[in-house]
Design a protein around this motif. Structure first.
Motif, short mmCIF file in Angstrom:
data_model
loop_
_atom_site.label_atom_id
_atom_site.label_comp_id
_atom_site.label_asym_id
_atom_site.label_seq_id
_atom_site.Cartn_x
_atom_site.Cartn_y
_atom_site.Cartn_z
N TRP A 111 0.83 -1.19 0.00
CA TRP A 111 0.00 0.00 0.00
C TRP A 111 0.86 1.25 0.00
O TRP A 111 0.59 2.20 -0.73
CB TRP A 111 -0.93 0.00 1.22
CG TRP A 111 -1.88 1.14 1.19
CD1 TRP A 111 -3.03 1.24 0.47
CD2 TRP A 111 -1.76 2.37 1.90
NE1 TRP A 111 -3.63 2.44 0.69
CE2 TRP A 111 -2.87 3.15 1.57
CE3 TRP A 111 -0.82 2.88 2.78
CZ2 TRP A 111 -3.07 4.43 2.09
CZ3 TRP A 111 -1.01 4.13 3.31
CH2 TRP A 111 -2.13 4.90 2.96
N MET A 112 1.94 1.26 0.82
CA MET A 112 2.79 2.45 0.92
C MET A 112 3.65 2.65 -0.33
O MET A 112 3.84 3.78 -0.77
CB MET A 112 3.68 2.36 2.16
CG MET A 112 2.91 2.57 3.43
SD MET A 112 3.84 2.34 4.98
CE MET A 112 5.47 2.84 4.60
N LEU A 113 4.17 1.58 -0.90
CA LEU A 113 5.10 1.71 -2.02
C LEU A 113 4.41 1.78 -3.38
O LEU A 113 4.98 2.36 -4.31
CB LEU A 113 6.09 0.55 -2.01
CG LEU A 113 7.03 0.50 -0.82
CD1 LEU A 113 7.90 -0.74 -0.88
CD2 LEU A 113 7.89 1.75 -0.77
N LEU A 114 3.22 1.23 -3.53
CA LEU A 114 2.54 1.20 -4.83
C LEU A 114 1.23 1.96 -4.85
O LEU A 114 1.02 2.83 -5.67
CB LEU A 114 2.28 -0.25 -5.25
CG LEU A 114 3.50 -1.09 -5.53
CD1 LEU A 114 3.10 -2.54 -5.72
CD2 LEU A 114 4.19 -0.58 -6.77
N ASP A 115 0.34 1.60 -3.96
CA ASP A 115 -1.03 2.11 -4.03
C ASP A 115 -1.13 3.58 -3.67
O ASP A 115 -1.80 4.34 -4.36
CB ASP A 115 -1.94 1.29 -3.13
CG ASP A 115 -1.97 -0.18 -3.54
OD1 ASP A 115 -1.78 -0.46 -4.73
OD2 ASP A 115 -2.15 -1.03 -2.67
N LEU A 116 -0.49 4.00 -2.60
CA LEU A 116 -0.56 5.40 -2.18
C LEU A 116 0.06 6.34 -3.21
O LEU A 116 -0.57 7.33 -3.58
CB LEU A 116 0.09 5.58 -0.80
CG LEU A 116 0.03 6.99 -0.23
CD1 LEU A 116 -1.43 7.41 -0.02
CD2 LEU A 116 0.79 7.05 1.08
N PRO A 117 1.28 6.08 -3.72
CA PRO A 117 1.82 6.98 -4.75
C PRO A 117 0.95 7.04 -6.01
O PRO A 117 0.78 8.10 -6.61
CB PRO A 117 3.20 6.39 -5.07
CG PRO A 117 3.58 5.66 -3.84
CD PRO A 117 2.30 5.11 -3.29
N LEU A 118 0.37 5.90 -6.43
CA LEU A 118 -0.50 5.92 -7.60
C LEU A 118 -1.80 6.68 -7.34
O LEU A 118 -2.32 7.35 -8.23
CB LEU A 118 -0.78 4.51 -8.08
CG LEU A 118 0.40 3.82 -8.78
CD1 LEU A 118 0.05 2.38 -9.11
CD2 LEU A 118 0.77 4.56 -10.04
N LEU A 119 -2.32 6.59 -6.13
CA LEU A 119 -3.51 7.35 -5.77
C LEU A 119 -3.20 8.84 -5.80
O LEU A 119 -3.98 9.64 -6.33
CB LEU A 119 -4.01 6.93 -4.40
CG LEU A 119 -5.22 7.70 -3.87
CD1 LEU A 119 -6.44 7.47 -4.75
CD2 LEU A 119 -5.51 7.29 -2.43
N ILE A 120 -2.07 9.24 -5.24
CA ILE A 120 -1.67 10.66 -5.25
C ILE A 120 -1.47 11.14 -6.68
O ILE A 120 -1.89 12.23 -7.05
CB ILE A 120 -0.41 10.86 -4.39
CG1 ILE A 120 -0.76 10.62 -2.92
CG2 ILE A 120 0.18 12.25 -4.59
CD1 ILE A 120 0.45 10.54 -2.01
N PHE A 121 -0.84 10.32 -7.52
CA PHE A 121 -0.63 10.69 -8.92
C PHE A 121 -1.96 10.83 -9.66
O PHE A 121 -2.15 11.76 -10.44
CB PHE A 121 0.25 9.63 -9.60
CG PHE A 121 0.53 9.92 -11.04
CD1 PHE A 121 1.32 11.00 -11.41
CD2 PHE A 121 0.00 9.12 -12.04
CE1 PHE A 121 1.57 11.28 -12.73
CE2 PHE A 121 0.25 9.38 -13.37
CZ PHE A 121 1.04 10.46 -13.71
N ALA A 122 -2.91 9.93 -9.41
CA ALA A 122 -4.22 10.01 -10.06
C ALA A 122 -4.96 11.27 -9.63
O ALA A 122 -5.60 11.95 -10.46
CB ALA A 122 -5.05 8.76 -9.72
#
Length: 109
Positions: free
Chosen positions: A90-101
């Protein structure tokens, strides 16, 4: 219903109420969860990925409520348990992609 945003492959399948008593499968690791529920987790590991299957249920007098989840996680070398792997993904993949989206959504508005 919970909202889940995962870049890793993750799916839920809902089975609302079923009659009778739930029988715990021995291939899962069972423990108590929140709200008087039981959580069962089964994990299969490959070289780079971890496949998981979760079952949550709450037994009632004549029926039970069940939720099933499953998916793939990326294996992170410093994560030793399933919970650490889930949080690490979640910290390394999902959160950065959510912020980018969210950034893309507001930058083109």
């Amino acid at each position: 219903m919970n909202f889940h945003f995962f870049a890793t492959v993750h799916h839920w399948s809902w089975s609302r109420f079923k009659k009778g008593n739930f029988v715990e499968d021995e291939s899962y690791e069972w423990r108590d969860a929140v709200l008087d529920r039981r959580l069962g987790v089964r994990i299969r590991e490959t070289k780079y990925f971890i496949f998981f299957r979760e079952i949550r249920y709450k037994q009632r007098e004549h029926n039970y409520w069940i939720e099933k989840a499953g998916g793939w996680r990326i294996k992170i070398p410093f994560c030793k348990t399933y919970e650490q792997t889930r949080i690490g993904n979640w910290m390394l993949l999902d959160l950065p992609l959510l912020i980018f989206a969210i950034w893309l959504m507001f930058s083109y508005s």
